[in-house]
Design a protein around this motif. Structure first.
Motif, PDB file in Angstrom:
ATOM      1  N   SER A 212       0.874  -1.177   0.000  1.00 47.79           N
ATOM      2  CA  SER A 212       0.000   0.000   0.000  1.00 47.79           C
ATOM      3  C   SER A 212       0.904   1.218   0.000  1.00 47.79           C
ATOM      4  O   SER A 212       2.039   1.152   0.501  1.00 47.79           O
ATOM      5  N   GLY A 213       0.412   2.315  -0.572  1.00 49.88           N
ATOM      6  CA  GLY A 213       1.277   3.465  -0.820  1.00 49.88           C
ATOM      7  C   GLY A 213       2.049   3.984   0.375  1.00 49.88           C
ATOM      8  O   GLY A 213       3.184   4.423   0.235  1.00 49.88           O
ATOM      9  N   THR A 214       1.456   3.952   1.564  1.00 57.52           N
ATOM     10  CA  THR A 214       2.135   4.471   2.754  1.00 57.52           C
ATOM     11  C   THR A 214       2.496   3.364   3.742  1.00 57.52           C
ATOM     12  O   THR A 214       2.776   3.633   4.903  1.00 57.52           O
ATOM     13  N   TRP A 215       2.452   2.126   3.276  1.00 58.18           N
ATOM     14  CA  TRP A 215       2.858   0.957   4.079  1.00 58.18           C
ATOM     15  C   TRP A 215       4.372   0.950   4.121  1.00 58.18           C
ATOM     16  O   TRP A 215       5.045   1.085   3.110  1.00 58.18           O
ATOM     17  N   GLN A 216       4.945   0.740   5.303  1.00 52.97           N
ATOM     18  CA  GLN A 216       6.399   0.771   5.449  1.00 52.97           C
ATOM     19  C   GLN A 216       6.866  -0.380   6.329  1.00 52.97           C
ATOM     20  O   GLN A 216       6.464  -0.499   7.490  1.00 52.97           O
ATOM     21  N   TYR A 217       7.726  -1.239   5.758  1.00 51.24           N
ATOM     22  CA  TYR A 217       8.394  -2.273   6.550  1.00 51.24           C
ATOM     23  C   TYR A 217       9.698  -1.694   7.108  1.00 51.24           C
ATOM     24  O   TYR A 217      10.357  -0.884   6.439  1.00 51.24           O
ATOM     25  N   PRO A 218      10.104  -2.108   8.310  1.00 50.71           N
ATOM     26  CA  PRO A 218      11.366  -1.604   8.861  1.00 50.71           C
ATOM     27  C   PRO A 218      12.573  -1.904   7.978  1.00 50.71           C
ATOM     28  O   PRO A 218      13.545  -1.139   7.966  1.00 50.71           O
TER      29      PRO A 218
END
Length: 333
Positions: A212-218
Motif C-alpha cells: 500500500s502506498g504508505t505501508w512501510q516495513y522496517p
C-alpha cells in the motif's frame, strides 16, 4: 403504492439510514485493531466492506459512488484503479488481513502512523493524514494463491457520513512470502553462496515492499541496499553472456530472472543456442545437457522451486520487438 405513501416510506428509509450512521458513540480516543474494535461498530464496518467488495468485484464504479468522498468522486483515476482491483478480486476470495478503527483527539492534526507490531519480521507502519475525528482502515488479501495483492480501503467519518477516501492496490506476497520473509530467504541464499538466486529473491522482495502506498516495513531500505549489492556481485561473477562450457554446443546464458506464473515465481533462463530453432529435437537434447549442470552454474536454482523455465534464442534480443525462441520446462522433484 400511491405517490404519497411511497414518499412517506422513502422519508422513513432516509431517516433510518441517518439514524443508523450516527447511533454509535465513538469509543475513547485511540487505535483499535481487529478484535479490539467494539463489536457493534465492527459489524457496521464489515457491512461497508461487503458493499465495497461487491462493487469492486463487479467493476461497477457507479455502484460505489454513494460510498465515496467528494474528493474521490472528482478523481477520474479511480475508474482505472477500480478496474485493476476488480481483476485481482477474480483471482480468489478476499478477506480482511488487518483492520483499524481510529478515534482521534481534538488536538490530533497532520500526518499520523499506525504501528502494527506482534507480527515478527512482518511488523509494519501505515501512514495517513487526519481528515476526520474517526477513521476506519481495512487491508484485504486473497486466500490460497501464492502471488497475493493487497487491497487497501480507508474510510473517514465526514460531515455527510462514513465515506471512502482512499483505495490502493499493491503486491503483498510472492510465492506466499512477504517482503521481509523474501529478504530473509535472499540473505540465506547469499550466505550459502547461491548468488544469482539471492539476487532474484531480493528483487522479488523489492516488488513486495509497498503493498500500500504508505505501508512501510522496517527493512525496506535494507532490502533495496542488499538488492543493489547482489546485482553488482552477480554481474561481476557471470559477465553475461556466460558460456556453458560443460555442454558441447557451448550455449550462452545471457539472462536469469524470475518468471511469474499462477503457481508462483520460478527461475527463467534465457540463452543463445547455436542450433537452428527449427531443430527442436536437437534443442531438447542440448537443454537436457544444460539441466544436468545448471545447479553447478547457478547454485541453489533448484531449491524450493517446482520448475525451471528455459528459452533458447538464435540471436540476442535487442528490445526492439519479439525474437524467435524455443521454450522448455524442467519439472523439479
Amino acid at each position: 403504492m400511491n405517490p404519497k405513501t411511497f414518499l412517506k416510506h422513502l422519508v422513513f428509509v432516509v431517516i433510518a439510514i441517518a439514524t443508523f450512521q450516527s447511533c454509535h458513540k465513538p469509543a475513547k480516543p485511540g487505535t483499535y485493531q481487529n478484535d479490539q474494535i467494539p463489536a457493534d461498530q465492527r459489524k457496521d464496518f464489515h457491512d461497508m466492506n461487503d458493499e465495497l467488495m461487491k462493487g469492486l468485484k463487479a467493476n461497477r464504479p457507479a455502484d460505489l459512488e454513494t460510498m465515496m468522498a467528494k474528493e474521490m468522486l472528482a478523481d477520474p483515476s479511480r475508474l482505472r484503479l477500480i478496474e485493476l482491483i476488480s481483476n485481482r478480486l477474480k483471482e480468489g476470495e478476499y478477506s480482511v488481513l488487518d483492520e483499524f478503527y481510529v478515534v482521534h483527539k481534538i488536538s490530533d492534526t497532520g500526518a499520523q502512523k499506525l504501528n502494527v507490531t506482534n507480527k515478527g519480521i512482518n511488523n509494519y507502519t501505515y501512514g495517513y493524514e487526519i481528515n476526520s475525528p474517526e477513521m476506519y482502515v481495512a487491508f484485504f488479501t486473497p486466500k490460497s494463491i501464492p502471488n497475493q495483492y493487497l487491497v487497501t480501503a480507508e474510510f473517514c467519518k465526514l460531515s455527510y457520513g462514513w465515506k471512502l477516501v482512499k483505495l490502493d492496490l499493491g503486491q503483498y506476497t510472492i510465492n506466499s512470502k512477504t517482503a521481509p520473509e523474501l529478504f530473509k530467504m535472499a540473505q540465506d541464499r547469499y550466505n550459502n553462496k547461491c548468488l544469482a538466486m539471492a539476487t532474484a529473491i531480493a528483487q522479488q522482495a523489492g516488488q513486495c515492499t509497498t503493498p500500500s502506498g504508505t505501508w512501510q516495513y522496517p527493512d525496506a531500505n535494507a532490502i533495496g541496499d542488499f538488492t543493489n549489492k547482489m546485482i553488482e556481485q552477480t554481474n561481476r561473477k557471470y559477465e553475461f553472456p556466460y558460456t556453458v562450457s560443460q555442454v558441447g554446443t557451448q550455449p550462452w546464458i545471457f539472462r536469469i530472472f524470475s518468471k511469474k506464473t499462477p503457481q508462483g515465481y520460478f527461475p527463467q533462463i534465457y540463452y543463445i543456442s547455436h542450433i537452428k530453432l527449427a531443430d527442436t529435437n536437437a534443442l531438447k537434447k542440448e537443454n537436457a545437457s544444460i539441466q544436468k549442470v545448471i545447479t553447478k552454474i547457478i547454485p541453489g536454482v533448484d531449491k524450493d522451486n517446482k520448475y525451471i523455465y528455459y528459452s533458447a534464442f538464435k540471436n540476442m534480443p535487442d528490445g526492439s520487438g519479439a525474437f524467435d525462441h524455443f521454450d522448455m520446462i524442467e519439472k523439479l522433484n
